[in-house]
Design an enzyme around this catalytic site. Structure first.
Site, PDB file in Angstrom:
ATOM      1  N   PRO A   9      47.835  47.418  48.563  1.00 15.07           N
ATOM      2  CA  PRO A   9      48.986  48.082  47.949  1.00 15.07           C
ATOM      3  C   PRO A   9      48.623  49.051  46.834  1.00 15.07           C
ATOM      4  O   PRO A   9      47.741  48.786  46.035  1.00 15.07           O
ATOM      5  CB  PRO A   9      49.832  46.919  47.417  1.00 15.07           C
ATOM      6  CG  PRO A   9      48.979  45.723  47.434  1.00 15.07           C
ATOM      7  CD  PRO A   9      47.892  45.963  48.416  1.00 15.07           C
ATOM      8  N   ASN A  10      49.324  50.147  46.858  1.00 17.54           N
ATOM      9  CA  ASN A  10      49.296  51.198  45.849  1.00 17.54           C
ATOM     10  C   ASN A  10      48.033  52.048  45.867  1.00 17.54           C
ATOM     11  O   ASN A  10      47.951  53.032  45.145  1.00 17.54           O
ATOM     12  CB  ASN A  10      49.533  50.630  44.440  1.00 17.54           C
ATOM     13  CG  ASN A  10      50.853  49.927  44.343  1.00 17.54           C
ATOM     14  OD1 ASN A  10      51.884  50.487  44.708  1.00 17.54           O
ATOM     15  ND2 ASN A  10      50.837  48.679  43.900  1.00 17.54           N
ATOM     16  N   ARG A  17      48.238  57.840  40.562  1.00 18.51           N
ATOM     17  CA  ARG A  17      48.685  56.653  39.819  1.00 18.51           C
ATOM     18  C   ARG A  17      47.681  56.321  38.721  1.00 18.51           C
ATOM     19  O   ARG A  17      46.498  56.135  38.978  1.00 18.51           O
ATOM     20  CB  ARG A  17      48.785  55.492  40.812  1.00 18.51           C
ATOM     21  CG  ARG A  17      48.928  54.147  40.195  1.00 18.51           C
ATOM     22  CD  ARG A  17      48.838  53.067  41.281  1.00 18.51           C
ATOM     23  NE  ARG A  17      48.840  51.769  40.662  1.00 18.51           N
ATOM     24  CZ  ARG A  17      48.012  50.791  40.980  1.00 18.51           C
ATOM     25  NH1 ARG A  17      47.109  50.976  41.917  1.00 18.51           N
ATOM     26  NH2 ARG A  17      48.079  49.644  40.378  1.00 18.51           N
ATOM     27  N   TYR A  22      42.295  54.675  37.377  1.00 12.40           N
ATOM     28  CA  TYR A  22      41.825  54.847  38.753  1.00 12.40           C
ATOM     29  C   TYR A  22      41.211  56.212  39.037  1.00 12.40           C
ATOM     30  O   TYR A  22      40.758  56.453  40.157  1.00 12.40           O
ATOM     31  CB  TYR A  22      42.977  54.587  39.728  1.00 12.40           C
ATOM     32  CG  TYR A  22      43.528  53.188  39.592  1.00 12.40           C
ATOM     33  CD1 TYR A  22      42.815  52.096  40.077  1.00 12.40           C
ATOM     34  CD2 TYR A  22      44.742  52.952  38.955  1.00 12.40           C
ATOM     35  CE1 TYR A  22      43.292  50.811  39.945  1.00 12.40           C
ATOM     36  CE2 TYR A  22      45.229  51.661  38.813  1.00 12.40           C
ATOM     37  CZ  TYR A  22      44.501  50.600  39.302  1.00 12.40           C
ATOM     38  OH  TYR A  22      44.981  49.317  39.159  1.00 12.40           O
ATOM     39  N   ASN A  71      39.492  46.368  49.496  1.00 10.27           N
ATOM     40  CA  ASN A  71      40.117  46.484  48.186  1.00 10.27           C
ATOM     41  C   ASN A  71      41.576  46.105  48.417  1.00 10.27           C
ATOM     42  O   ASN A  71      42.381  46.935  48.828  1.00 10.27           O
ATOM     43  CB  ASN A  71      39.997  47.895  47.624  1.00 10.27           C
ATOM     44  CG  ASN A  71      40.583  48.009  46.242  1.00 10.27           C
ATOM     45  OD1 ASN A  71      41.319  47.140  45.790  1.00 10.27           O
ATOM     46  ND2 ASN A  71      40.268  49.103  45.562  1.00 10.27           N
ATOM     47  N   ALA A  74      46.261  44.190  44.117  1.00  8.01           N
ATOM     48  CA  ALA A  74      46.784  42.990  43.457  1.00  8.01           C
ATOM     49  C   ALA A  74      46.750  41.758  44.351  1.00  8.01           C
ATOM     50  O   ALA A  74      46.695  40.635  43.851  1.00  8.01           O
ATOM     51  CB  ALA A  74      48.212  43.244  42.963  1.00  8.01           C
ATOM     52  N   HIS A  77      44.251  38.794  43.836  1.00  3.23           N
ATOM     53  CA  HIS A  77      44.416  37.776  42.807  1.00  3.23           C
ATOM     54  C   HIS A  77      45.257  36.582  43.256  1.00  3.23           C
ATOM     55  O   HIS A  77      45.296  35.571  42.560  1.00  3.23           O
ATOM     56  CB  HIS A  77      45.003  38.414  41.548  1.00  3.23           C
ATOM     57  CG  HIS A  77      44.260  39.656  41.162  1.00  3.23           C
ATOM     58  ND1 HIS A  77      42.946  39.630  40.759  1.00  3.23           N
ATOM     59  CD2 HIS A  77      44.634  40.957  41.168  1.00  3.23           C
ATOM     60  CE1 HIS A  77      42.545  40.878  40.522  1.00  3.23           C
ATOM     61  NE2 HIS A  77      43.560  41.697  40.764  1.00  3.23           N
ATOM     62  N   ASP A  84      41.994  33.699  53.835  1.00  2.27           N
ATOM     63  CA  ASP A  84      41.837  32.951  55.080  1.00  2.27           C
ATOM     64  C   ASP A  84      41.493  33.875  56.243  1.00  2.27           C
ATOM     65  O   ASP A  84      40.678  33.528  57.106  1.00  2.27           O
ATOM     66  CB  ASP A  84      43.102  32.161  55.394  1.00  2.27           C
ATOM     67  CG  ASP A  84      43.304  30.961  54.489  1.00  2.27           C
ATOM     68  OD1 ASP A  84      42.353  30.565  53.781  1.00  2.27           O
ATOM     69  OD2 ASP A  84      44.432  30.414  54.501  1.00  2.27           O
ATOM     70  N   GLU A  95      34.239  42.596  48.600  1.00  4.95           N
ATOM     71  CA  GLU A  95      35.468  42.906  47.856  1.00  4.95           C
ATOM     72  C   GLU A  95      35.146  43.985  46.831  1.00  4.95           C
ATOM     73  O   GLU A  95      34.143  43.885  46.114  1.00  4.95           O
ATOM     74  CB  GLU A  95      35.965  41.649  47.156  1.00  4.95           C
ATOM     75  CG  GLU A  95      37.190  41.867  46.299  1.00  4.95           C
ATOM     76  CD  GLU A  95      37.606  40.612  45.544  1.00  4.95           C
ATOM     77  OE1 GLU A  95      38.568  40.720  44.767  1.00  4.95           O
ATOM     78  OE2 GLU A  95      36.985  39.541  45.706  1.00  4.95           O
ATOM     79  N   HIS A  97      36.808  46.712  43.717  1.00  2.98           N
ATOM     80  CA  HIS A  97      37.871  47.131  42.806  1.00  2.98           C
ATOM     81  C   HIS A  97      37.405  48.402  42.117  1.00  2.98           C
ATOM     82  O   HIS A  97      36.252  48.489  41.684  1.00  2.98           O
ATOM     83  CB  HIS A  97      38.172  46.051  41.759  1.00  2.98           C
ATOM     84  CG  HIS A  97      38.685  44.791  42.360  1.00  2.98           C
ATOM     85  ND1 HIS A  97      40.009  44.630  42.714  1.00  2.98           N
ATOM     86  CD2 HIS A  97      38.052  43.652  42.712  1.00  2.98           C
ATOM     87  CE1 HIS A  97      40.162  43.430  43.248  1.00  2.98           C
ATOM     88  NE2 HIS A  97      38.996  42.814  43.269  1.00  2.98           N
ATOM     89  N   SER A  99      38.658  49.600  39.275  1.00  2.13           N
ATOM     90  CA  SER A  99      38.578  49.327  37.836  1.00  2.13           C
ATOM     91  C   SER A  99      37.785  48.050  37.591  1.00  2.13           C
ATOM     92  O   SER A  99      37.560  47.247  38.504  1.00  2.13           O
ATOM     93  CB  SER A  99      39.979  49.191  37.237  1.00  2.13           C
ATOM     94  OG  SER A  99      40.605  48.020  37.736  1.00  2.13           O
ATOM     95  N   ARG A 104      40.683  44.054  32.109  1.00  2.05           N
ATOM     96  CA  ARG A 104      42.119  44.284  32.200  1.00  2.05           C
ATOM     97  C   ARG A 104      42.886  43.007  31.886  1.00  2.05           C
ATOM     98  O   ARG A 104      42.353  42.071  31.302  1.00  2.05           O
ATOM     99  CB  ARG A 104      42.452  44.837  33.591  1.00  2.05           C
ATOM    100  CG  ARG A 104      41.726  46.197  33.799  1.00  2.05           C
ATOM    101  CD  ARG A 104      42.107  46.912  35.028  1.00  2.05           C
ATOM    102  NE  ARG A 104      43.535  47.228  35.032  1.00  2.05           N
ATOM    103  CZ  ARG A 104      44.199  47.581  36.110  1.00  2.05           C
ATOM    104  NH1 ARG A 104      43.580  47.656  37.278  1.00  2.05           N
ATOM    105  NH2 ARG A 104      45.480  47.863  36.056  1.00  2.05           N
ATOM    106  N   ARG A 108      44.313  39.479  36.244  1.00  2.00           N
ATOM    107  CA  ARG A 108      43.412  40.179  37.174  1.00  2.00           C
ATOM    108  C   ARG A 108      41.983  39.636  37.132  1.00  2.00           C
ATOM    109  O   ARG A 108      41.130  40.082  37.883  1.00  2.00           O
ATOM    110  CB  ARG A 108      43.388  41.674  36.868  1.00  2.00           C
ATOM    111  CG  ARG A 108      44.723  42.349  37.092  1.00  2.00           C
ATOM    112  CD  ARG A 108      44.605  43.844  36.847  1.00  2.00           C
ATOM    113  NE  ARG A 108      45.888  44.480  36.780  1.00  2.00           N
ATOM    114  CZ  ARG A 108      46.541  45.006  37.833  1.00  2.00           C
ATOM    115  NH1 ARG A 108      46.004  44.954  39.025  1.00  2.00           N
ATOM    116  NH2 ARG A 108      47.715  45.570  37.671  1.00  2.00           N
TER     117      ARG A 108
END
Length: 143
Positions: A9-10, A17, A22, A71, A74, A77, A84, A95, A97, A99, A104, A108
């Protein structure tokens, strides 16, 4: 080598954004540059703001890819369902990220995806994706 890059998302708004967190480059333009830098890698790119679609994509690519760069935004978290899904497929996942999640908000600082991944890369901006590709390539080379 086949690597699937899955974004949550996002991340479609990267470059617009919160550029102070970012950056100002779009994710699409960065991923095009990444693909050009690794002509021997067959990339697939996917982004969704929906948890179920991310899970479906992991199921779709996780049996044929040599690795997944994820990535989940959110969802990293709290989405046990995505964790799974990563555990359900043979492709190793890294994984990422953009940032530094540890610099943060406290919420997070924990990732439920980390235990389902071979590694976590955070805080290097969009270059976190390149570092993940390098890690997966090294894993494949070293067996």
């Amino acid at each position: 080598m086949k690597i699937s890059i899955i974004n949550g998302p996002n991340l479609n708004l990267t470059g617009q954004r919160e550029p102070e967190i970012y950056g100002s480059q779009s994710l699409d333009s960065y991923l095009q540059m990444l693909a050009a830098a690794y002509p021997d890698v067959e990339f697939s790119f996917f982004q969704s703001n929906c948890e179920g679609a991310i899970i479906d994509e992991i199921h779709r690519v996780g049996f044929d890819s040599d690795g997944i760069v994820i990535n989940a935004g959110a969802y990293a978290h709290y989405s046990l369902a995505i964790a799974d899904a990563l555990r359900s497929v043979p492709a190793p996942a890294v994984e990422v990220h953009i940032s530094n999640i540890y610099a943060r908000e406290q919420a997070r600082h924990h990732s439920v995806l980390a235990p389902a991944s071979v590694g976590v890369i955070a805080g290097f901006g969009l270059d976190s994706y390149r570092l993940a590709v390098e890690a997966l390539a090294a894993m494949q080379k070293n067996g």
